[in-house]
Enzyme design. Structure first.
Site, PDB file in Angstrom:
ATOM      1  N   GLY A 133      39.342 -29.786 128.389  1.00  0.00           N
ATOM      2  CA  GLY A 133      39.266 -29.403 126.984  1.00  0.00           C
ATOM      3  C   GLY A 133      39.051 -30.522 126.006  1.00  0.00           C
ATOM      4  N   THR A 162      33.871 -38.515 139.420  1.00  0.00           N
ATOM      5  CA  THR A 162      32.866 -38.962 140.375  1.00  0.00           C
ATOM      6  C   THR A 162      33.548 -39.627 141.563  1.00  0.00           C
ATOM      7  OG1 THR A 162      31.260 -39.321 138.605  1.00  0.00           O
ATOM      8  CG2 THR A 162      30.821 -40.392 140.701  1.00  0.00           C
ATOM      9  N   GLN A 295      -8.069 -42.190 127.616  1.00  0.00           N
ATOM     10  CA  GLN A 295      -7.300 -42.967 126.638  1.00  0.00           C
ATOM     11  C   GLN A 295      -5.907 -42.376 126.405  1.00  0.00           C
ATOM     12  OE1 GLN A 295      -8.346 -43.058 122.306  1.00  0.00           O
ATOM     13  NE2 GLN A 295      -8.873 -45.204 122.741  1.00  0.00           N
ATOM     14  N   ILE A 353       2.341 -36.511 132.978  1.00  0.00           N
ATOM     15  CA  ILE A 353       1.180 -37.075 133.672  1.00  0.00           C
ATOM     16  C   ILE A 353       0.917 -36.324 134.975  1.00  0.00           C
ATOM     17  CG2 ILE A 353       0.401 -39.120 134.954  1.00  0.00           C
ATOM     18  CD1 ILE A 353       1.672 -40.829 132.721  1.00  0.00           C
ATOM     19  N   GLU A 379      29.627 -41.968 130.368  1.00  0.00           N
ATOM     20  CA  GLU A 379      30.191 -43.132 129.674  1.00  0.00           C
ATOM     21  C   GLU A 379      30.003 -43.045 128.158  1.00  0.00           C
ATOM     22  OE1 GLU A 379      30.631 -43.367 132.593  1.00  0.00           O
ATOM     23  OE2 GLU A 379      30.809 -45.364 133.461  1.00  0.00           O
TER      24      GLU A 379
END
Length: 401
Positions: A133, A162, A295, A353, A379
């Site tokens: 919370g 973790t 380009q 891409i 963090e």
């Protein structure tokens, strides 16, 4: 292949360490990362390899069996590892933060007991601040420790741990009102406990339960869990530093170097995204030529490479500042904020891409696209970093009356 993000002024030893880590990443991590990530499988073989390289003791002093290297060396290694697979860098990071906190704040007995085995990789560390919370509001912690003879009894629920399942040592931040009268500022009544446990899930020691892994969008492979304390008894000699009320400062010191680590992770992921984007742009053809010759794509590549360079430079600056012994919360906050934001942008441009193929799980960029958002939160969110940066700037540039 020419590489971005070169670091000037490294010693021969630093260059040798980085070269070894880079070779390990290219040969042992990149070829298997996507498959393991899709299966959400803990990379045990990779972790064993890092243990053999001595990376679990990279910053632990030589007197305790470590390599005694700098934060800069560590951050550059993390950058390389994250370039291969960000989850592996997360396994190392939480261990490193606990070892750093022990080195900086532990009693001599605690250092001698834990650090040699942490350097060898036999003890794997995790640290726990967050709760279900509270999010970024550390002062709102409700987990509590109550003194009972020569022990403390801990109760509460922690979140986003973790290495929760695979670790066997957890640094846990809780409230401890003993010795702190009512009305004491919340951050002055917090204590860090060093909790030893068995690896695994379920009840890993009396009063301590690690439920199963949290199912995440990305950042898979590494186990992220809750931690539930219900009458957990911890000896008084497992209070980090031997005195209560110092936990908030100890944790913030650890998180400060952790922010340099997250910045390094952002640099590594962005660098890999650029490599994938510039490579694919020279393989894919449209309108009779490589898309790299258009380009619009060249503009994207130019922007991506510039962001990789800028983030790397800020990360290196923050690490060197901490290594010099100077206060670096401003530089660490800036580096974490910029690197995580630029990482997200570089990954998205590489994804664009790739076109439709970027949406396919056959292509590595799909994994990076799901991993990058974690860096925006871990963090401390971007908003938290801006608060830290803003307050520090006002300290530095305060008007004199």
């Amino acid at each position: 292949m020419a590489r971005l993000a070169q670091t000037a002024g490294l010693t021969d030893i630093q260059q040798e360490i980085l070269s070894t880590v880079r070779d390990f990443v290219d040969k042992e991590i990149i070829p298997v990362a996507t498959e393991l990530e899709h299966r959400d499988q803990y990379p045990q073989q990779i972790v064993d390899g890092l243990k053999e390289l001595g990376l679990f003791g990279l910053m632990i002093p030589e007197e305790y069996g470590g390599l005694g290297e700098s934060l800069l060396t560590y951050a550059l290694c993390v950058e390389e590892i994250a370039r291969g697979w960000m989850s592996v860098s997360g396994i190392i990071n939480t261990h490193f933060i606990v070892a750093y906190m022990l080195k900086q704040h532990g009693t001599q007995e605690q250092k001698e007991h834990f650090l040699p085995r942490m350097a060898a990789g036999d003890i794997r560390g995790a640290f726990s601040m967050s709760e279900p919370g509270l999010g970024s509001d550390v002062s709102a912690i409700t987990s509590k420790a109550v003194k009972d003879g020569d022990e403390y009894v801990l109760n509460g629920q922690k979140m986003w741990l973790t290495n929760g399942g695979t670790s066997n040592l957890v640094a846990v931040l809780v409230r401890s009102d003993e010795g702190h009268p009512e009305g004491t500022a919340p951050h002055k009544s917090m204590t860090t406990f060093l909790v030893e446990k068995e690896p695994g899930f379920g009840e890993v020691r009396p009063g301590l339960t690690i439920p199963g892994k949290i199912d995440k969008m990305g950042y898979k492979g590494v186990d992220t869990t809750e931690l539930i304390m219900d009458g957990l008894r911890v000896p008084a000699d497992r209070v980090l530093g031997g005195a209560t009320g110092r936990g908030f400062y100890q944790m913030m010191d650890g998180v400060e170097v952790g922010r340099v680590n997250v910045a390094a992770r952002g640099c590594g992921v962005a660098q890999r995204a650029f490599e994938l984007g510039v490579s694919y742009a020279q393989q894919r053809h449209t309108f009779g030529k490589q898309i790299a010759q258009h380009q619009a794509i060249q503009f994207k590549l130019a922007e991506m490479a510039t962001k990789v360079e800028a983030a790397h430079a800020m990360m290196v600056n923050a690490a060197r500042k901490k290594d010099s012994g100077e206060r670096n919360d401003l530089e660490a906050g800036m580096a974490k904020y910029l690197a995580s934001e630029y990482c997200k942008e570089v990954v998205e441009d590489a994804f664009r891409i790739h076109g439709g193929y970027g949406f396919s799980k056959e292509y590595e960029i799909e994994r990076l696209y799901r991993e990058a958002p974690m860096l925006l939160i871990g963090e401390g969110t971007a908003e938290i970093q801006k608060m830290i940066i803003g307050r520090r700037l006002l300290e530095e540039y305060r008007l004199q009356s």
